[in-house]
Design a protein around this motif. Sequence first.
Motif, mmCIF file in Angstrom:
data_model
loop_
_atom_site.group_PDB
_atom_site.id
_atom_site.type_symbol
_atom_site.label_atom_id
_atom_site.label_comp_id
_atom_site.label_asym_id
_atom_site.label_seq_id
_atom_site.Cartn_x
_atom_site.Cartn_y
_atom_site.Cartn_z
ATOM 1 N N LEU A 15 1.015 -1.046 0.034
ATOM 2 C CA LEU A 15 0.155 0.111 -0.194
ATOM 3 C C LEU A 15 0.946 1.317 -0.125
ATOM 4 C CD1 LEU A 15 -2.937 -0.961 2.449
ATOM 5 C CD2 LEU A 15 -2.853 -0.992 -0.052
ATOM 6 N N THR A 16 1.992 1.310 0.702
ATOM 7 C CA THR A 16 2.884 2.451 0.896
ATOM 8 C C THR A 16 3.439 2.707 -0.525
ATOM 9 O OG1 THR A 16 3.306 1.882 3.194
ATOM 10 C CG2 THR A 16 4.961 3.351 1.930
ATOM 11 N N ILE A 17 3.972 1.623 -1.105
ATOM 12 C CA ILE A 17 4.816 1.708 -2.423
ATOM 13 C C ILE A 17 3.634 2.036 -3.515
ATOM 14 C CG2 ILE A 17 5.905 0.407 -4.379
ATOM 15 C CD1 ILE A 17 7.020 -1.272 -1.966
ATOM 16 N N SER A 18 2.400 1.610 -3.620
ATOM 17 C CA SER A 18 1.366 1.842 -4.577
ATOM 18 C C SER A 18 0.908 3.087 -4.357
ATOM 19 C CB SER A 18 0.078 0.923 -4.284
ATOM 20 O OG SER A 18 -0.821 0.850 -5.240
ATOM 21 N N GLN A 19 0.794 3.875 -3.318
ATOM 22 C CA GLN A 19 0.403 5.263 -2.900
ATOM 23 C C GLN A 19 1.479 6.085 -3.408
ATOM 24 O OE1 GLN A 19 -0.612 5.347 1.241
ATOM 25 N NE2 GLN A 19 -2.553 4.491 0.884
ATOM 26 N N HIS A 20 2.657 5.694 -3.347
ATOM 27 C CA HIS A 20 3.747 6.662 -3.975
ATOM 28 C C HIS A 20 3.872 6.424 -5.258
ATOM 29 C CE1 HIS A 20 7.579 8.518 -3.936
ATOM 30 N NE2 HIS A 20 8.006 7.668 -4.708
ATOM 31 N N CYS A 21 3.747 5.498 -6.010
ATOM 32 C CA CYS A 21 3.723 5.422 -7.369
ATOM 33 C C CYS A 21 2.529 6.016 -7.947
ATOM 34 C CB CYS A 21 3.416 3.731 -7.944
ATOM 35 S SG CYS A 21 4.737 2.729 -7.296
ATOM 36 N N LYS A 22 1.309 6.138 -7.245
ATOM 37 C CA LYS A 22 0.345 7.222 -7.871
ATOM 38 C C LYS A 22 0.723 8.868 -7.825
ATOM 39 C CE LYS A 22 -3.372 3.752 -6.931
ATOM 40 N NZ LYS A 22 -4.525 3.498 -5.802
ATOM 41 N N LYS A 23 1.321 8.860 -6.625
ATOM 42 C CA LYS A 23 1.921 10.281 -6.675
ATOM 43 C C LYS A 23 2.915 10.862 -7.754
ATOM 44 C CE LYS A 23 1.658 10.500 -1.435
ATOM 45 N NZ LYS A 23 2.391 10.344 -0.189
ATOM 46 N N VAL A 24 3.573 9.841 -7.903
ATOM 47 C CA VAL A 24 4.749 10.083 -8.905
ATOM 48 C C VAL A 24 4.455 9.828 -10.414
ATOM 49 C CG1 VAL A 24 6.715 10.323 -7.004
ATOM 50 C CG2 VAL A 24 6.109 8.113 -8.586
ATOM 51 N N GLY A 25 3.285 8.954 -10.516
ATOM 52 C CA GLY A 25 2.842 8.641 -11.912
ATOM 53 C C GLY A 25 3.648 7.602 -12.638
ATOM 54 N N LYS A 26 3.878 6.645 -11.610
ATOM 55 C CA LYS A 26 4.705 5.538 -12.314
ATOM 56 C C LYS A 26 3.899 4.008 -11.927
ATOM 57 C CE LYS A 26 9.257 7.544 -12.089
ATOM 58 N NZ LYS A 26 10.574 7.245 -11.569
ATOM 59 N N THR A 27 3.999 3.282 -12.693
ATOM 60 C CA THR A 27 3.347 1.850 -12.518
ATOM 61 C C THR A 27 4.174 1.165 -11.355
ATOM 62 O OG1 THR A 27 4.751 0.601 -14.100
ATOM 63 C CG2 THR A 27 2.509 1.595 -14.815
ATOM 64 N N LEU A 28 3.586 0.359 -10.672
ATOM 65 C CA LEU A 28 4.411 -0.563 -9.646
ATOM 66 C C LEU A 28 5.611 -1.090 -10.276
ATOM 67 C CD1 LEU A 28 4.384 -1.527 -6.650
ATOM 68 C CD2 LEU A 28 3.071 -3.269 -7.249
ATOM 69 N N SER A 29 5.301 -1.926 -11.522
ATOM 70 C CA SER A 29 6.268 -2.586 -11.962
ATOM 71 C C SER A 29 7.704 -1.468 -12.178
ATOM 72 C CB SER A 29 6.115 -3.091 -13.293
ATOM 73 O OG SER A 29 5.036 -4.281 -12.922
ATOM 74 N N GLU A 30 7.174 -0.412 -12.958
ATOM 75 C CA GLU A 30 8.179 0.669 -13.254
ATOM 76 C C GLU A 30 8.958 1.030 -12.147
ATOM 77 O OE1 GLU A 30 8.302 4.712 -15.868
ATOM 78 O OE2 GLU A 30 6.355 4.134 -15.001
ATOM 79 N N PHE A 31 8.407 1.518 -11.129
ATOM 80 C CA PHE A 31 8.878 2.136 -9.869
ATOM 81 C C PHE A 31 9.813 0.744 -9.198
ATOM 82 C CE2 PHE A 31 9.024 2.317 -5.258
ATOM 83 C CZ PHE A 31 9.647 3.641 -5.106
#
Length: 87
Positions: A15-31
């Motif tokens: 959830l922490t990583i997923s929320q960060h990905c949304k903030k920075v506009g990246k997919t989970l895989s990309e991040f």
Amino acid sequence: MTLRKNITIEEEDFLTISQHCKKVGKTLSEFLREAALDIIAKQEQLDLYDYLNKNISFVSAQEQREFDELDLDFETTGKALTLDDIL
């Protein structure tokens, strides 16, 4: 070629990583890919001294006494090694 792999992750971490990905506009895989590659690059840039300090525990007090009894002068003898020499 692109590969698909599964990972196991704690829900709170996801959830922490997923929320960060949304903030920075990246997919989970990309991040995760970028983060992993960044960590690899940083670890490969460590010099031998930093690598040893990060990954090797200190010797016991008894072992240190034995080294001290050898009376070695580490400042003027020996050869500097690189991580590539070890690996």
